[in-house]
Every structure is written in structure tokens, then in C-alpha cells.
Design a protein around this motif. Sequence first.
Motif, short mmCIF file in Angstrom:
data_model
loop_
_atom_site.label_atom_id
_atom_site.label_comp_id
_atom_site.label_asym_id
_atom_site.label_seq_id
_atom_site.Cartn_x
_atom_site.Cartn_y
_atom_site.Cartn_z
N GLY A 1 -9.50 11.42 31.99
CA GLY A 1 -10.91 11.23 32.27
C GLY A 1 -11.43 9.86 31.88
O GLY A 1 -12.62 9.57 32.06
N ASP B 1 -7.08 8.59 35.27
CA ASP B 1 -8.42 8.54 35.84
C ASP B 1 -8.41 9.27 37.17
O ASP B 1 -7.77 8.81 38.13
CB ASP B 1 -8.82 7.07 36.02
CG ASP B 1 -10.24 6.90 36.55
OD1 ASP B 1 -10.88 7.91 36.89
OD2 ASP B 1 -10.70 5.74 36.63
N ALA B 2 -9.10 10.39 37.26
CA ALA B 2 -9.10 11.19 38.49
C ALA B 2 -9.69 10.43 39.68
O ALA B 2 -9.35 10.72 40.84
CB ALA B 2 -9.88 12.49 38.27
N GLU B 3 -10.54 9.44 39.41
CA GLU B 3 -11.12 8.65 40.50
C GLU B 3 -10.04 7.93 41.30
O GLU B 3 -10.19 7.71 42.51
CB GLU B 3 -12.13 7.64 39.95
CG GLU B 3 -13.46 8.25 39.56
CD GLU B 3 -14.21 8.86 40.73
OE1 GLU B 3 -14.24 8.23 41.82
OE2 GLU B 3 -14.75 9.96 40.56
N LYS C 1 -8.50 9.53 44.56
CA LYS C 1 -9.25 9.65 45.81
C LYS C 1 -8.77 8.69 46.88
O LYS C 1 -9.18 8.80 48.05
CB LYS C 1 -10.74 9.51 45.53
CG LYS C 1 -11.24 10.69 44.70
CD LYS C 1 -12.71 10.64 44.36
CE LYS C 1 -13.09 11.89 43.55
NZ LYS C 1 -14.48 11.86 43.11
N GLU D 1 -12.19 17.89 43.28
CA GLU D 1 -13.42 18.00 42.52
C GLU D 1 -13.13 17.59 41.08
O GLU D 1 -12.28 18.17 40.41
CB GLU D 1 -13.94 19.45 42.60
CG GLU D 1 -15.37 19.63 42.13
CD GLU D 1 -15.49 19.71 40.62
OE1 GLU D 1 -16.43 19.11 40.06
OE2 GLU D 1 -14.63 20.37 39.98
N ASN D 2 -13.84 16.59 40.58
CA ASN D 2 -13.47 15.91 39.34
C ASN D 2 -13.33 16.82 38.13
O ASN D 2 -12.31 16.78 37.42
CB ASN D 2 -14.49 14.81 39.01
CG ASN D 2 -14.03 13.45 39.49
OD1 ASN D 2 -13.42 13.35 40.56
ND2 ASN D 2 -14.32 12.42 38.74
N ARG D 3 -14.33 17.64 37.87
CA ARG D 3 -14.32 18.44 36.64
C ARG D 3 -13.14 19.43 36.64
O ARG D 3 -12.44 19.57 35.64
CB ARG D 3 -15.66 19.19 36.52
CG ARG D 3 -15.83 19.92 35.21
CD ARG D 3 -17.21 20.52 35.11
NE ARG D 3 -17.37 21.31 33.89
CZ ARG D 3 -18.45 21.98 33.58
NH1 ARG D 3 -19.49 21.97 34.40
NH2 ARG D 3 -18.52 22.68 32.46
N GLU E 1 -9.75 17.41 36.40
CA GLU E 1 -9.47 16.87 35.06
C GLU E 1 -9.03 17.97 34.11
O GLU E 1 -8.16 17.75 33.26
CB GLU E 1 -10.70 16.14 34.52
CG GLU E 1 -10.91 14.78 35.16
CD GLU E 1 -12.10 14.03 34.59
OE1 GLU E 1 -12.73 14.56 33.62
OE2 GLU E 1 -12.41 12.94 35.08
#
Length: 337
Positions: A14, A150-152, A155, A195-197, A200
Motif C-alpha cells: 500500500g 503499490d496496487a496502483e 492498473k 479494487e484497491n482496498r 491490498e
Amino acid sequence: MRKIEIEGSKIYVGESYQNITKYLPDAQIIMISDMNVYTHYKHFIDKYDNIIIPTGEKSKNWSTVALIVEELLKLKADRNTFLVGMGGGVVTDITGFVASVFMRGVRFGFIASSLLAQVDASLGGKNGINFHTFKNMIGVFNTPEFVICDAELLKTLPKREVQSGFGEIIKHALIKDHELFVYLKENYKLLLELENRTLEFVIWKAIGIKALVVSNDWLEKGERKQLNFGHTLGHAIENNSDYTHGEAVAVGMYWASKWSVEKGILSETDFAEVQHILKLYRLPINFSLDKYILTSYLLKDKKKHGSAIDFVFLKEIGAAQVMSVPMEELVRAIERL
């Protein structure tokens, strides 16, 4: 942000990759990445001296090691230089390997940009390169100082690469965590949508499983062998087809589970659950490949010892069992596929 430690390596789930300066020493920083990652993150990578390598598993070889070393010398790297591998499993594997052998070893860290790297490839201290068609035949154990997950970054991945990463997450759940398996089933739509949450949380859980196993068995003498579930056949398929790592491991897990049923280790009900979750994540369970090629590859598998091989069977959802199997028995089982 969540932090997990594996054998001195700090994993940040995260954390933004752009906050890397918090974790870097006061030294020359050289970033190693591949062409795909560089295309998306050129603005960030160009802030540092960098070395860009070809993309793909085929580049994980001696030629790329030589290319990196030549570039390091051009950049006047020395024993105080700090290497950062930014990329998927190929980049982290080869960066860790070069860092371990260049000038007898320099410090290094990773920004894991693929789901597969975040939950598996960048963790646990295994670094290596392939030799001809044999995966990770040459390598070392050495941990990065940090891994940023980093999940971003996920994408910008093709959908197929995302699904490949879920192959390894499903493996972690199958061998160690029934609750994670249930969570993966119940939240597969959100997870495939990145979906980020939710994502992660799953990354953190998968890393926690690997951290526990690796801490108990650093040099893979016992429990850590369970992490090879699906990999015996999976590596053979991956190296002789166009399947991604996660796709090949998915087929390997399906087949290992089926063989587990044949041997009376796994129930038919749990085998149906394995099939179901692989389908939910759009992972394959079948393949078309010459069985002679498969068996020839398996006879050179690095997990082989003498005339036997350590094979990972599934006992139930959340529990695995490693058994020494005669190579002849493995070959006969392959022939029944």
C-alpha cells in the motif's frame, strides 16, 4: 500501509512507489527495469541512472546479466552503489542476482510492478536466471532491503498478467489458508476489477503466508517446498508453451489436485472447489503439449534427487503435503493426463 518483514527484508503493502526516497541510502542509485515498465513510468525512472533490459522471460539469461554489468561499469558503479529493480518477476529476479554477484555483492531493493512479483516473485530471497529452457537453474538466496507493493502499479497491467498473479495467490490459499480461499471466492469480481482496498488486503494476506513459510524454512529443506505446489508440471508447461507463469501453475495445481484424488489424499469435493476457483479467475486447467517434451523436462527438474522428486500434493483446501515420488511414477502419471 501495512509492513511485513521476511528475513530482514521489509515489505511495504500500500506504499506509493513515488515515496521510494524514504527507503534509499545516501549513495549512487541505479534503477533496473524493462521496456514495458519504462514505457509507462519513464518520468519516474529517468530521475535516476537506469538500465533498461528487454521484456519477457527469455531475457532472464547470461546475456542480460552481461549487459547489465557492462552498463554498471559505464555508470561507474562501485560497492556502495544501490540497485533498485522496478518491474515484474523477471526484473526482480535478475536485479537480485546481479546485485548478489557484482563486485561480490551490493545492496538492493525492489518496486514490484506486477501482481505476481508483489505476492511471490520478489519475496523470499530467491534470485536467479534461466539456463537454456531450464527455469531458475542458476541463482542465489539473498534478500532485498525493501519491496514496495503499490496496487496502483497494477492498473497498467494487461488483464492476462493480472490473472497470472492470481494463480499464485490461489496457490498460497490452497496450501495454507482456507479463510483466504473463501475470501477469494466471495470477492473475485472486485479483485479482478483491481479494487484497491480488497486487493491490498489479499496481497497482504498472501505475503503473510509466504513470510511465515520462508521464515520457518529459509533454504527450502522442508515446509518451504509446499510453495512449489503446481510448479513441477507448471514450469514444464511454461517453458515449452506460450502460457504465462500463473496460467501454467494453474494447470499444474489442477493436475496435482487430480493426482491427489487418485492417490486418496484429497476428497472429490475439495477437488471440485479447486476447479471452481480456477474458473472464477479465468485460469486454464488444460493444455496441449507433447508428453515426451514434458517428461524430458521433468527429468531435469532441480527438485529431483536421485531417481525421485519431491512432489506437493493437496490434502484439503488450506493444507498440502510434500511426498518423495519415484520419477517413474511421476512419468506414468503424466502419461495418464
